[in-house]
Design an enzyme around this catalytic site. Structure first.
Site, PDB file in Angstrom:
ATOM      1  N   GLU A  73       0.806  -1.218   0.000  1.00  0.00           N
ATOM      2  CA  GLU A  73       0.000   0.000   0.000  1.00  0.00           C
ATOM      3  C   GLU A  73       0.843   1.274   0.000  1.00  0.00           C
ATOM      4  OE1 GLU A  73      -2.713  -3.213   0.877  1.00  0.00           O
ATOM      5  OE2 GLU A  73      -0.769  -2.671   1.736  1.00  0.00           O
ATOM      6  N   HIS A 142     -10.314  -5.808   9.246  1.00  0.00           N
ATOM      7  CA  HIS A 142     -10.932  -5.585   7.937  1.00  0.00           C
ATOM      8  C   HIS A 142     -12.314  -4.941   8.058  1.00  0.00           C
ATOM      9  CE1 HIS A 142      -8.001  -8.793   7.219  1.00  0.00           C
ATOM     10  NE2 HIS A 142      -8.027  -8.487   5.935  1.00  0.00           N
TER      11      HIS A 142
END
Length: 341
Positions: A73, A142
């Site tokens: 990321e 998540h």
């Protein structure tokens, strides 16, 4: 392009229902067809993404514009910052909002500040898209809503569409904006259909919408909590209570004017978001309400948010953690019951 005349997201007879996820796909396709500088990059995006919302884009635009990236990321965000600084309009997909912490330096210290540090001579048309929210059994790493982190950073815009109509119009506006913009989609809303016109349209960033008018309590909500607030309004209407529901649409810039105008009319306010209540963005809204409408308040500003705990994996515990219309109803009733001593 400008917003079409019809703004009610609920499909009526003869209108086209489209799922939230499909509306995202449609917005990206329109943006890429109308502007060759727009491209999408992220993990697994060329095969449709983890939620299949990018399905078909690689086939139409090729893998040079729908770019699969490594699981990195920080590098992905850096790619977006560099591409935007050199004149492209990248759309960077962070698979889950929880993973955005890995890219904080690139987004907070680079993307948000470069236009300022170069005296306005540099544009940063970077769009970061991600999904957030609990209730899908995705556990603590998540499932988070972390919008408050980014609303605190000058130079970043934060968008939180509550329905498919808004997802398309706000995403198109974000891609065409010359500033870095984080667009947060809700996992549990991806399959929900609302009316979405086929044409190219944009919704203004920084403008909230009153989605239901009422006289008794203002509920300021974002993302999935807009639907939960509307459900609460239906339940309370049977008791003679009229809730006014304000959909933030964008958290930053915040449309304080619409919020304050509504609260000054009703005299009571509840702020509802899915994120953790403690230090959540709702606290900023509550503070602005008491600063700008204190003379009209008949009760303290109520807040609906998640407990100060990680999102549990166990279904029974997750159900207790996730906020819903029951919590909105409870907060509204508390506001109505409050009396000054």
């Amino acid at each position: 392009m400008s917003q079409p005349a019809h703004t009610d997201p609920r499909p009526a007879a003869g209108q086209r229902p489209l799922k939230y996820g499909a509306a995202i796909n449609e917005a990206l396709a329109i943006a890429m067809r109308t502007d060759p500088t727009v491209f999408l990059a992220g993990e697994d995006v060329a095969v449709g993404g983890v939620f299949s919302i990018y399905r078909g884009l690689a086939e139409e635009f090729g893998t040079k514009r729908v770019v699969d990236t490594p699981v990195a990321e920080a590098g992905l965000a850096g790619l977006g910052v560099g591409a935007a600084a050199t004149g492209l309009r990248p759309v960077i997909d962070i698979m889950f909002m929880d993973f955005i912490g890995i890219a904080m330096d690139q987004l907070v210290n680079q993307a948000a500040k470069m236009k300022y540090m170069f005296g306005g001579s540099l544009r940063m048309p970077l769009t970061i898209v991600t999904v957030a929210g609990a209730g899908t059994g995705s556990a603590a790493q998540h499932s988070q809503y972390l919008e408050a982190w980014f609303c605190h950073v000058p130079g970043l815009k934060v968008v939180m569409p509550s329905n498919a109509y808004d997802a398309k119009g706000l995403l198109l506006a974000a891609i065409r904006d010359d500033n870095p913009t984080l667009v947060i989609f809700n996992k549990r809303t991806l399959g929900v259909s609302t009316h979405v016109p086929e044409e190219d349209y944009e919704l203004p960033l920084g403008k909230a919408r009153v989605v239901r008018t009422g006289r008794d309590v203002t509920v300021v909500a974002s993302a999935r909590m807009v639907a939960e607030s509307l459900a609460a309004a239906d339940r309370l209407a049977a008791e003679g209570v009229e809730i006014e529901v304000v959909d933030l649409r964008t958290a930053s810039p915040l449309d304080s004017e619409t919020i304050i105008q509504s609260v000054r009319k009703t005299g009571r306010a509840v702020v509802a978001h899915e994120a953790v209540r403690f230090a959540g963005f709702g606290a900023e809204i509550a503070a602005q309400i008491q600063e700008e409408a204190f003379d009209r308040l008949k009760a303290p500003v109520g807040r609906v948010g998640a407990p100060f705990a990680p999102v549990p994996f166990a279904p029974e515990l997750e159900r207790l953690h996730v906020r819903n219309s029951d919590h909105v109803v409870e907060a509204v009733r508390a506001a109505l019951a409050w009396r000054k001593s």
